[in-house]
Design a protein around this motif. Structure first.
Motif, PDB file in Angstrom:
ATOM      1  N   LEU A   1       0.839  -1.207   0.000  1.00  0.00           N
ATOM      2  CA  LEU A   1       0.000   0.000   0.000  1.00  0.00           C
ATOM      3  C   LEU A   1       0.872   1.254   0.000  1.00  0.00           C
ATOM      4  O   LEU A   1       0.634   2.204  -0.766  1.00  0.00           O
ATOM      5  CB  LEU A   1      -0.912  -0.019   1.219  1.00  0.00           C
ATOM      6  CG  LEU A   1      -1.793   1.213   1.447  1.00  0.00           C
ATOM      7  CD1 LEU A   1      -2.863   1.318   0.368  1.00  0.00           C
ATOM      8  CD2 LEU A   1      -2.443   1.154   2.831  1.00  0.00           C
TER       9      LEU A   1
ATOM     10  N   SER B   1      -1.475  -1.342  -6.969  1.00  0.00           N
ATOM     11  CA  SER B   1      -2.695  -1.157  -6.186  1.00  0.00           C
ATOM     12  C   SER B   1      -3.746  -2.207  -6.523  1.00  0.00           C
ATOM     13  O   SER B   1      -4.434  -2.727  -5.630  1.00  0.00           O
ATOM     14  CB  SER B   1      -3.270   0.239  -6.416  1.00  0.00           C
ATOM     15  OG  SER B   1      -2.473   1.221  -5.794  1.00  0.00           O
ATOM     16  N   ARG B   2      -3.898  -2.513  -7.826  1.00  0.00           N
ATOM     17  CA  ARG B   2      -4.871  -3.554  -8.206  1.00  0.00           C
ATOM     18  C   ARG B   2      -4.497  -4.897  -7.568  1.00  0.00           C
ATOM     19  O   ARG B   2      -5.336  -5.593  -7.000  1.00  0.00           O
ATOM     20  CB  ARG B   2      -4.917  -3.711  -9.732  1.00  0.00           C
ATOM     21  CG  ARG B   2      -5.649  -2.613 -10.467  1.00  0.00           C
ATOM     22  CD  ARG B   2      -5.846  -3.010 -11.923  1.00  0.00           C
ATOM     23  NE  ARG B   2      -6.363  -1.920 -12.729  1.00  0.00           N
ATOM     24  CZ  ARG B   2      -7.656  -1.575 -12.772  1.00  0.00           C
ATOM     25  NH1 ARG B   2      -8.552  -2.224 -12.052  1.00  0.00           N
ATOM     26  NH2 ARG B   2      -8.053  -0.576 -13.549  1.00  0.00           N
TER      27      ARG B   2
ATOM     28  N   THR C   1      -2.568  -5.497  -4.996  1.00  0.00           N
ATOM     29  CA  THR C   1      -2.638  -5.472  -3.534  1.00  0.00           C
ATOM     30  C   THR C   1      -4.077  -5.612  -3.063  1.00  0.00           C
ATOM     31  O   THR C   1      -4.353  -6.339  -2.095  1.00  0.00           O
ATOM     32  CB  THR C   1      -2.029  -4.167  -2.994  1.00  0.00           C
ATOM     33  OG1 THR C   1      -0.693  -4.024  -3.476  1.00  0.00           O
ATOM     34  CG2 THR C   1      -2.007  -4.156  -1.478  1.00  0.00           C
ATOM     35  N   LEU C   2      -5.016  -4.948  -3.719  1.00  0.00           N
ATOM     36  CA  LEU C   2      -6.424  -5.055  -3.339  1.00  0.00           C
ATOM     37  C   LEU C   2      -6.915  -6.494  -3.516  1.00  0.00           C
ATOM     38  O   LEU C   2      -7.625  -7.031  -2.653  1.00  0.00           O
ATOM     39  CB  LEU C   2      -7.269  -4.099  -4.174  1.00  0.00           C
ATOM     40  CG  LEU C   2      -8.779  -4.164  -3.925  1.00  0.00           C
ATOM     41  CD1 LEU C   2      -9.113  -3.877  -2.459  1.00  0.00           C
ATOM     42  CD2 LEU C   2      -9.516  -3.193  -4.852  1.00  0.00           C
TER      43      LEU C   2
ATOM     44  N   ARG D   1      -8.280  -8.703  -0.310  1.00  0.00           N
ATOM     45  CA  ARG D   1      -9.632  -9.280  -0.224  1.00  0.00           C
ATOM     46  C   ARG D   1      -9.560 -10.780   0.045  1.00  0.00           C
ATOM     47  O   ARG D   1     -10.361 -11.322   0.825  1.00  0.00           O
ATOM     48  CB  ARG D   1     -10.384  -9.013  -1.523  1.00  0.00           C
ATOM     49  CG  ARG D   1     -10.895  -7.579  -1.640  1.00  0.00           C
ATOM     50  CD  ARG D   1     -11.452  -7.293  -3.011  1.00  0.00           C
ATOM     51  NE  ARG D   1     -12.141  -5.995  -3.045  1.00  0.00           N
ATOM     52  CZ  ARG D   1     -12.495  -5.377  -4.172  1.00  0.00           C
ATOM     53  NH1 ARG D   1     -12.199  -5.919  -5.370  1.00  0.00           N
ATOM     54  NH2 ARG D   1     -13.116  -4.215  -4.109  1.00  0.00           N
TER      55      ARG D   1
ATOM     56  N   GLU E   1     -13.281  -8.518   2.426  1.00  0.00           N
ATOM     57  CA  GLU E   1     -13.612  -7.273   1.731  1.00  0.00           C
ATOM     58  C   GLU E   1     -13.808  -6.088   2.673  1.00  0.00           C
ATOM     59  O   GLU E   1     -13.662  -4.939   2.245  1.00  0.00           O
ATOM     60  CB  GLU E   1     -14.867  -7.476   0.863  1.00  0.00           C
ATOM     61  CG  GLU E   1     -14.644  -8.432  -0.299  1.00  0.00           C
ATOM     62  CD  GLU E   1     -15.814  -8.420  -1.269  1.00  0.00           C
ATOM     63  OE1 GLU E   1     -16.909  -7.937  -0.864  1.00  0.00           O
ATOM     64  OE2 GLU E   1     -15.644  -8.881  -2.403  1.00  0.00           O
TER      65      GLU E   1
ATOM     66  N   THR F   1      -7.973  -3.669   3.706  1.00  0.00           N
ATOM     67  CA  THR F   1      -8.532  -3.909   2.372  1.00  0.00           C
ATOM     68  C   THR F   1      -9.192  -2.646   1.836  1.00  0.00           C
ATOM     69  O   THR F   1      -9.011  -2.259   0.668  1.00  0.00           O
ATOM     70  CB  THR F   1      -9.559  -5.051   2.422  1.00  0.00           C
ATOM     71  OG1 THR F   1      -8.936  -6.225   2.960  1.00  0.00           O
ATOM     72  CG2 THR F   1     -10.104  -5.356   1.042  1.00  0.00           C
TER      73      THR F   1
ATOM     74  N   CYS G   1      -6.726  -0.171   0.725  1.00  0.00           N
ATOM     75  CA  CYS G   1      -6.219  -0.530  -0.607  1.00  0.00           C
ATOM     76  C   CYS G   1      -7.207  -0.108  -1.695  1.00  0.00           C
ATOM     77  O   CYS G   1      -6.797   0.327  -2.793  1.00  0.00           O
ATOM     78  CB  CYS G   1      -5.978  -2.038  -0.688  1.00  0.00           C
ATOM     79  SG  CYS G   1      -4.633  -2.639   0.349  1.00  0.00           S
ATOM     80  N   GLU G   2      -8.498  -0.203  -1.401  1.00  0.00           N
ATOM     81  CA  GLU G   2      -9.512   0.190  -2.373  1.00  0.00           C
ATOM     82  C   GLU G   2      -9.513   1.703  -2.571  1.00  0.00           C
ATOM     83  O   GLU G   2      -9.612   2.196  -3.706  1.00  0.00           O
ATOM     84  CB  GLU G   2     -10.884  -0.298  -1.905  1.00  0.00           C
ATOM     85  CG  GLU G   2     -11.951  -0.259  -2.991  1.00  0.00           C
ATOM     86  CD  GLU G   2     -13.234  -0.973  -2.588  1.00  0.00           C
ATOM     87  OE1 GLU G   2     -14.098  -1.165  -3.461  1.00  0.00           O
ATOM     88  OE2 GLU G   2     -13.395  -1.332  -1.409  1.00  0.00           O
TER      89      GLU G   2
ATOM     90  N   LEU H   1      -6.537   2.496  -4.691  1.00  0.00           N
ATOM     91  CA  LEU H   1      -6.756   2.171  -6.109  1.00  0.00           C
ATOM     92  C   LEU H   1      -7.558   3.265  -6.795  1.00  0.00           C
ATOM     93  O   LEU H   1      -7.250   3.665  -7.939  1.00  0.00           O
ATOM     94  CB  LEU H   1      -7.485   0.827  -6.203  1.00  0.00           C
ATOM     95  CG  LEU H   1      -7.895   0.396  -7.620  1.00  0.00           C
ATOM     96  CD1 LEU H   1      -6.669   0.266  -8.538  1.00  0.00           C
ATOM     97  CD2 LEU H   1      -8.688  -0.914  -7.582  1.00  0.00           C
TER      98      LEU H   1
ATOM     99  N   ALA I   1     -15.844   1.763  -1.524  1.00  0.00           N
ATOM    100  CA  ALA I   1     -14.983   1.843  -0.339  1.00  0.00           C
ATOM    101  C   ALA I   1     -15.623   2.710   0.741  1.00  0.00           C
ATOM    102  O   ALA I   1     -15.590   2.365   1.935  1.00  0.00           O
ATOM    103  CB  ALA I   1     -13.617   2.390  -0.726  1.00  0.00           C
TER     104      ALA I   1
END
Length: 1010
Positions: free
Chosen positions: A913, A932-933, A935-936, A940, A945, A950, A953-954, A957, A977
């Motif tokens: 992150l 970022s994609r 890591t998310l 999850r 979620e 998490t 991270c969203e 992103l 998010a």
């Protein structure tokens, strides 16, 4: 009030107009003279204090005539000691009193401080008796004798040094050795010492009395404590020849100061140092560390503050610790002769001079010579002839006597051998003491032994009380021993509680004059004494003073290499005491000594070696020496596995289980999390099979499994494990048991790491209250609970004063553990993260740098915790605008933890992150979006979620999508998010507020070792 010193300077203070008095006193009674001066000044008079000790060769009438040269009236402070100045014969005193004093009777007055009859001729002084009365009556009698009107003082004199009535002791009096009624001279040295301490800057008043063995350092320190006692509210004596007993004794001051500290010596010592630093509850304090030769780690014990520290030592390196050195020389010749003539009144001045010259004016040698000449009828000429002829001079040829002259050694030889002929019981008791360590010897323990355990020749020690008393009294009379005041119960001094103090030089001399056969027999007796005195429960804090008392005597008695199982158990219990009490350095040294001896006694896989390894490993691990603990535990486990045949073997399973459990603990601290989990599962399965699910060891193994899962980032599994163990401990132990409380901390930590912040806070708040009730505020486990509570409050949001709470907790942590302990370093890092988050970048930079350096030194550069610290450093750099440097830190932490922990560990996700943010801030937008994609996706899968990490991270992103103008997808991701953050944490939670403000999220690393 003016202080007149015949041999060194004067101190003056202007006083009000009024009559002038010269208070004449022997240095021994300085507190009384000072108090008298204060009281006369408060009534409006001028006072000069005059310490008086005329040389013996000066006629007494001349010395008294010199006093008459002063203006004002002369007030003599009389006592037994006053009339021993010189010393002079009673006839000389009587002649002077009937002559010059009677002729000037209007100039002289006197007070008496003795309950014995004075010389008849002192009637001319009309002394008023101040012995054994209170301060008000003493003042009334003083004024009456001087013909001054009674009534309240005319002026207020502020309370200060010397103003307290000598009959009123300090508020805290720490078992200073009894005052030596024969203490001689040293007046100039004592005054110089007082000046050095008084004139030092606040916080630096540390003076070290330096000199060879037998020169009188301890006696000088004790006399200073008594003579200047009215200058202090606290005087505390710390025997410092052994680190363990030194720390135990210093820690005992906590209770005397009314400090709410725990039972561990380290915890109590830090509470004491903080109280002394603040001067609360007392600002006028004196600490005396006697016999402190090993200065390693002195900074952990030396207090700072408004008081004074006095050290006696043979180590001349104390200047490196900020101490002012003061060399203690031998007696001046007139002091030597005066002492000899007082102790042995039958000898002449010329004979005393000859003896003093022969013995080099060394106080310890003179003490022995004076005792011998005073107690025996030996002529001085015969005594000197034996000394000069070198009776038993081979003793001196053995060397290593710290510069003590041959004549002094021979003198001791004469005494001991004469006692051997005339008082064999005294010598038997004396030689028995050489199988203890020098210093304080709890000799009364021998009377706890059954007579059957003593050889027939020594059975009298336990059965013949009159012989015991005579032998001990004789050795005290000959100044071979001094009685130790800690060894008796007030008002009930039984022989079983008897303790003595034996000078290291005397101890060495007597040991060398003891035959090997006697030595071996006596060491066996002392080993049995130590085993008999072992309380058998080193976990009971009430028994720790006894273990501290036994520790110094293990090695000199031969206990470390004993074949006796009871003695071996005592050695292990002392090691366990070192671990439980926090005396880790002492325990490490002791364990190494024991291992060296037991390696010769037992095969490596012997149960005793396993017990030793378990205790040694626990101490090393608690002290932060993880690699050394791992090495000895791994070696033990490998040997046990190699020597254990396949299939069941009685006892073999539990031995292997214990060794495996120790190695698993080492692996956790060394960052070998996967290997530790594998071993811990093995331990738990074995414990359930051999001991059952409800055994205490099994419950501990269950707890350690939860720790392993937590370190691997498997938070939900850890919570299920810890919750099951908590319920079992609540059922089998009790809700308030310390182990149950530990399980409560673990459950709260799991909940926090799972993102259930409010649940974690609610559980930890209850746990914190329980810890305070059960263990107290300063217990290490309470501090651990408090640390977790502060982190729960920080994550839950809405707590406004987390920074102040962290600062206060850090102060307590440092008091209990020290600044370099891993628990303290972890809090330093969390405090640094909080400071950065709230804009205090300077403070944050210092704290994070300290934490990173501390963990690197403790764990090495490749440990996961050390690697994770790089991301905290990066956050400080990024907040300071150093974005390129921050990205380097983020990428290093991400790559390093990915390699050691795998791509899906929560620590790795947090570093990813931060690395994505760093790429974004440095213009590497595509790389940021890609990370970022990924890591998310991983978050999850690992955390779910709705976990706060998490959702961070969203949010990140969405920011990277916006940066690349992918607005539609960014809006969709951001909206999801925000909804989840509001539902999970609440609309007013800082994470939700920051997301709505489109502040880029970050992750700070909370170091955790288990």
């Amino acid at each position: 009030m003016r202080m007149s010193e015949p041999t060194g300077g004067a101190r003056s203070r202007p006083g009000p107009a009024g009559e002038h008095f010269v208070v004449v006193f022997a240095g021994f009674h300085r507190p009384w003279a000072t108090w008298i001066g204060h009281r006369l000044e408060s009534h409006g008079h001028r006072v000069t204090l005059h310490r008086w000790d005329p040389r013996r060769e000066v006629p007494l009438e001349s010395a008294l005539g010199d006093l008459l040269m002063a203006s004002g009236r002369l007030l003599l402070v009389l006592s037994d000691w006053f009339f021993q100045l010189g010393p002079r014969r009673d006839g000389e005193w009587s002649e002077a009193l009937r002559g010059i004093v009677a002729a000037n009777s209007e100039r002289f007055a006197a007070v008496s401080l003795t309950n014995r009859a004075l010389l008849p001729a002192t009637a001319v002084l009309e002394p008023v008796d101040l012995y054994g009365i209170g301060s008000q009556e003493a003042e009334r009698r003083l004024l009456g004798r001087l013909g001054l009107p009674p009534g309240p003082p005319r002026r207020s004199i502020p309370a200060g040094p010397g103003s307290r009535y000598p009959g009123d002791p300090p508020a805290v009096w720490g078992e200073v050795p009894r005052r030596d009624a024969r203490f001689t001279g040293r007046d100039d040295l004592l005054n110089q010492l007082q000046e050095q301490l008084t004139d030092a800057e606040q916080g630096t008043a540390v003076c070290a009395l330096l000199g060879m063995s037998g020169i009188g350092k301890t006696q000088l320190a004790a006399e200073y404590a008594h003579r200047f006692s009215s200058d202090y509210d606290v005087i505390w004596w710390v025997n410092s020849d052994m680190r363990g007993t030194q720390r135990e004794r210093l820690g005992e001051l906590a209770a005397e100061l009314g400090l709410g500290s725990g039972s561990e010596p380290g915890e109590r010592i830090r509470a004491v140092r903080e109280a002394l630093r603040r001067g609360d509850p007392y600002g006028r304090w004196l600490l005396i560390f006697d016999g402190w030769d090993d200065i390693d780690g002195a900074g952990e014990l030396l207090p700072e503050g408004p008081g004074h520290v006095l050290i006696t030592s043979r180590n001349r390196s104390w200047t490196t610790q900020g101490a002012t050195p003061l060399e203690v020389p031998g007696f001046q010749r007139h002091e030597s002769t005066g002492y000899l003539m007082r102790r042995a009144p039958r000898i002449t001045a010329d004979e005393a001079t000859e003896v003093a010259a022969e013995l080099g004016d060394i106080p310890l040698a003179l003490v022995q010579a004076a005792a011998w000449l005073g107690e025996s009828d030996m002529e001085v000429a015969d005594y000197l002839r034996m000394v000069r002829d070198g009776e038993l001079s081979g003793l001196a040829d053995q060397g290593d006597f710290d510069g003590v002259p041959r004549s002094s050694l021979t003198s001791w030889s004469i005494l001991i051998n004469r006692l051997r002929e005339t008082q064999p019981h005294a010598v038997e008791l004396l030689t028995l003491c050489t199988s203890f360590a020098p210093g304080r010897i709890p000799i009364g323990l021998v009377r706890h032994l059954p007579p059957a355990e003593l050889p027939e020749s020594l059975s009298w020690l336990a059965t013949d009380l009159p012989s015991w008393t005579r032998a001990l009294d004789s050795l005290v009379n000959y100044s071979v021993f001094t009685r130790d005041i800690r060894g008796t119960v007030p008002g009930e001094p039984g022989p079983e509680q008897e303790s003595v103090r034996m000078h290291r030089l005397v101890h060495d001399i007597v040991a060398r004059l003891t035959s090997p056969e006697e030595r071996a027999e006596h060491r066996r007796i002392v080993r049995r004494m130590l085993a008999a005195a072992d309380p058998g429960n080193p976990q009971d804090t009430r028994l720790w003073p006894r273990y501290a008392e036994l520790l110094p005597h293990l090695e000199p008695s031969g206990a470390l290499g004993s074949h006796d199982e009871r003695v071996q158990e005592t050695v292990l219990n002392c090691l366990h005491y070192c671990h439980r009490s926090g005396e880790f350095r002492t325990g490490i040294e002791l364990a190494e000594q024991v291992r060296a001896r037991w390696t010769e006694l037992f095969p490596p896989e012997h149960p005793r070696m396993l017990d030793l390894t378990v205790r040694q490993g626990n101490i090393l691990r608690s002290y932060g020496v993880f690699r050394a603990a791992y090495e000895i535990d791994r070696d033990m486990l490998e040997r046990l596995r190699a020597s254990t045949p396949a299939g069941p073997r009685p006892g073999g399973g539990t031995v292997l289980m214990t060794a495996t459990s120790c190695l698993a603990a080492d692996q956790r601290y060394l960052g070998q999390y996967t290997e530790a989990l594998q071993l811990q599962r093995e331990v738990l399965n074995t414990a359930r099979e051999l001991l059952g699910p409800d055994d205490y060891f099994t419950l501990n193994a269950h707890h350690n499994l939860g720790v392993c899962l937590r370190l691997l980032g498997r938070y939900a599994e850890a919570y299920d494990t810890d919750l099951e163990n908590l319920r079992r401990r609540e059922s089998l132990l009790r809700t308030r048991h310390a182990a149950t409380l530990v399980s409560g901390i673990s459950c709260a930590r799991d909940l926090r790491l799972m993102g259930r912040y409010r649940d974690a806070l609610a559980r930890q708040e209850l746990g914190m209250r329980m810890h305070l009730q059960v263990l107290g505020p300063q217990h290490p486990q309470t501090l651990r609970a408090h640390h977790n509570l502060v982190l729960c409050e920080r994550r839950a949001g809405g707590f406004q004063d987390v920074g102040a709470a962290m600062a206060s907790l850090l102060e307590q942590m440092e008091q209990v553990h020290g600044r370099g302990h891993y628990a303290t370093i972890g809090l330093v890092v969390d405090y640094g993260n909080h400071a950065r988050e709230h804009g205090d970048l300077g403070h944050a930079r210092d704290l994070i740098a300290e934490g990173e350096a501390g963990f690197r030194a403790l764990l090495g550069p490749a440990h996961p915790v050390t690697t994770g610290m790089l991301t905290n450093t990066g956050l400080v750099l990024q907040a300071s605008g150093e974005r390129a440097e921050a990205l380097t830190m983020f990428e290093s932490a991400y790559a390093g933890l990915s390699a050691t922990l795998g791509p899906e560990h929560p620590w790795v996700l947090g570093c990813a992150l931060n690395a994505a943010a760093g790429r974004n801030f440095n213009g590497r937008l595509d790389a940021a979006l890609e990370l970022s994609r990924d890591t998310l996706r991983r978050a999850r899968h690992v955390l779910g979620e709705d976990h706060p990490l998490t959702l961070s991270c969203e949010v990140a992103l969405a920011a990277d999508l916006r940066a690349l103008r992918e607005h539609e997808e960014a809006s969709k991701v951001e909206q999801d998010a925000l909804q989840r953050l509001t539902r999970t944490l609440g609309a007013q939670h800082p994470h939700a507020l920051s997301a709505r403000q489109r502040t880029r999220p970050y992750w700070d690393f909370e170091p955790y070792l288990g």
